[in-house]
Design an enzyme around this catalytic site. Sequence first.
Site, PDB file in Angstrom:
ATOM      1  N   LYS A 183      43.693  39.697  39.850  1.00  0.00           N
ATOM      2  CA  LYS A 183      42.899  40.800  40.413  1.00  0.00           C
ATOM      3  C   LYS A 183      43.465  42.113  39.888  1.00  0.00           C
ATOM      4  O   LYS A 183      44.686  42.263  39.818  1.00  0.00           O
ATOM      5  CB  LYS A 183      42.940  40.778  41.942  1.00  0.00           C
ATOM      6  N   GLU A 228      37.179  47.572  49.487  1.00  0.00           N
ATOM      7  CA  GLU A 228      38.131  47.972  50.535  1.00  0.00           C
ATOM      8  C   GLU A 228      37.752  49.311  51.151  1.00  0.00           C
ATOM      9  O   GLU A 228      37.529  50.301  50.433  1.00  0.00           O
ATOM     10  CB  GLU A 228      39.557  48.028  49.955  1.00  0.00           C
TER      11      GLU A 228
HETATM   12  O1  KIV Z   1      47.432  43.403  47.859  1.00  0.00           O
HETATM   13  C1  KIV Z   1      46.630  42.969  48.693  1.00  0.00           C
HETATM   14  O2  KIV Z   1      46.993  42.297  49.668  1.00  0.00           O
HETATM   15  C2  KIV Z   1      45.216  43.290  48.513  1.00  0.00           C
HETATM   16  C3  KIV Z   1      44.280  42.979  49.634  1.00  0.00           C
HETATM   17  C4  KIV Z   1      44.380  44.026  50.674  1.00  0.00           C
HETATM   18  C5  KIV Z   1      42.886  42.796  49.170  1.00  0.00           C
HETATM   19  O3  KIV Z   1      44.847  43.792  47.511  1.00  0.00           O
END
Ligand code: KIV
Length: 267
Positions: free
Chosen positions: A117, A183
């Site tokens: 991600k 978010e």
């Molecule tokens: O780092 C994380 O836990 C996240 C979530 C809040 C989606 O990016």
Amino acid sequence: MTQPRQMTIPRFVAAKGGDRKLTMLTAYEYSWAEMFDESGVDSILVGDSLGMVVQGKGSTIPVTLDQIIYHAEIVCRAVKRALVIVDLPFMTYEVSPEQAVTNAGRILKETGAAAVKIEGSVNQARTIQALADADIPVMAHVGMRPQSVNKLGGHGRIQRDSSQIIADGKAAEQAGAFSVVVELVPQQLAAELTAALAIPTIGIGAGPHCDGQVLVSYDMLGITSSDFSPKFLKRYADLRSQATAAARSYVEEVQSGAFPDDEHSHS
Ligand code: KIV
């Protein structure tokens, strides 16, 4: 009870428009990852939130690539079924698409995770495309981006720029992202974005209309301090109080001589 099937990227994407929402929780260690996997959660995110909830830092900025690889490898060994996604930490992908592919490649090779991600979208479209072209599944992250804490002047600001959020989501999809975290945006805007995209939206603080939800596990289990209580956060347990009470009982019993008793001693 029939065991849920192994979650894959195609199954995750195909869940969009299905009859049930996708679920995602963060995990950083073996035992928690094992329990979450057994719970039936669809996806486990080794988030760079580990900087805050595990390392006790003030933001996600200090997390390094080696640290996230260390935690992701542990999580992947515990998980048998859920889709494991790993955050690329701050400054491990922004320099160039080549940097992103090299570092994401390390994550997939050294941990066994299925995807990465990255935060951003329009501004990271070339990078998302380079990752997708290299067969590295990538999830984008729009709205409030914790790695931009210095630019934003703090965490937790609700993002209301609808044209930017919609453009970000569309850019992520066009560049080849398989999903997008949304978010801290108003629920109506998250609904609009979800309807505009063919890939699943996973919301945190974005209301009920996304295709799925994610929470930081330490927050939803009530491990992190109750001082952190954003409106979107539901605490499903109060493990902080339980753990503190258990530790206090242990201390008292050892000090008073009540533990170990005959039942817990070899003769
Ligand atoms: O780092 C994380 O836990 C996240 C979530 C809040 C989606 O990016």
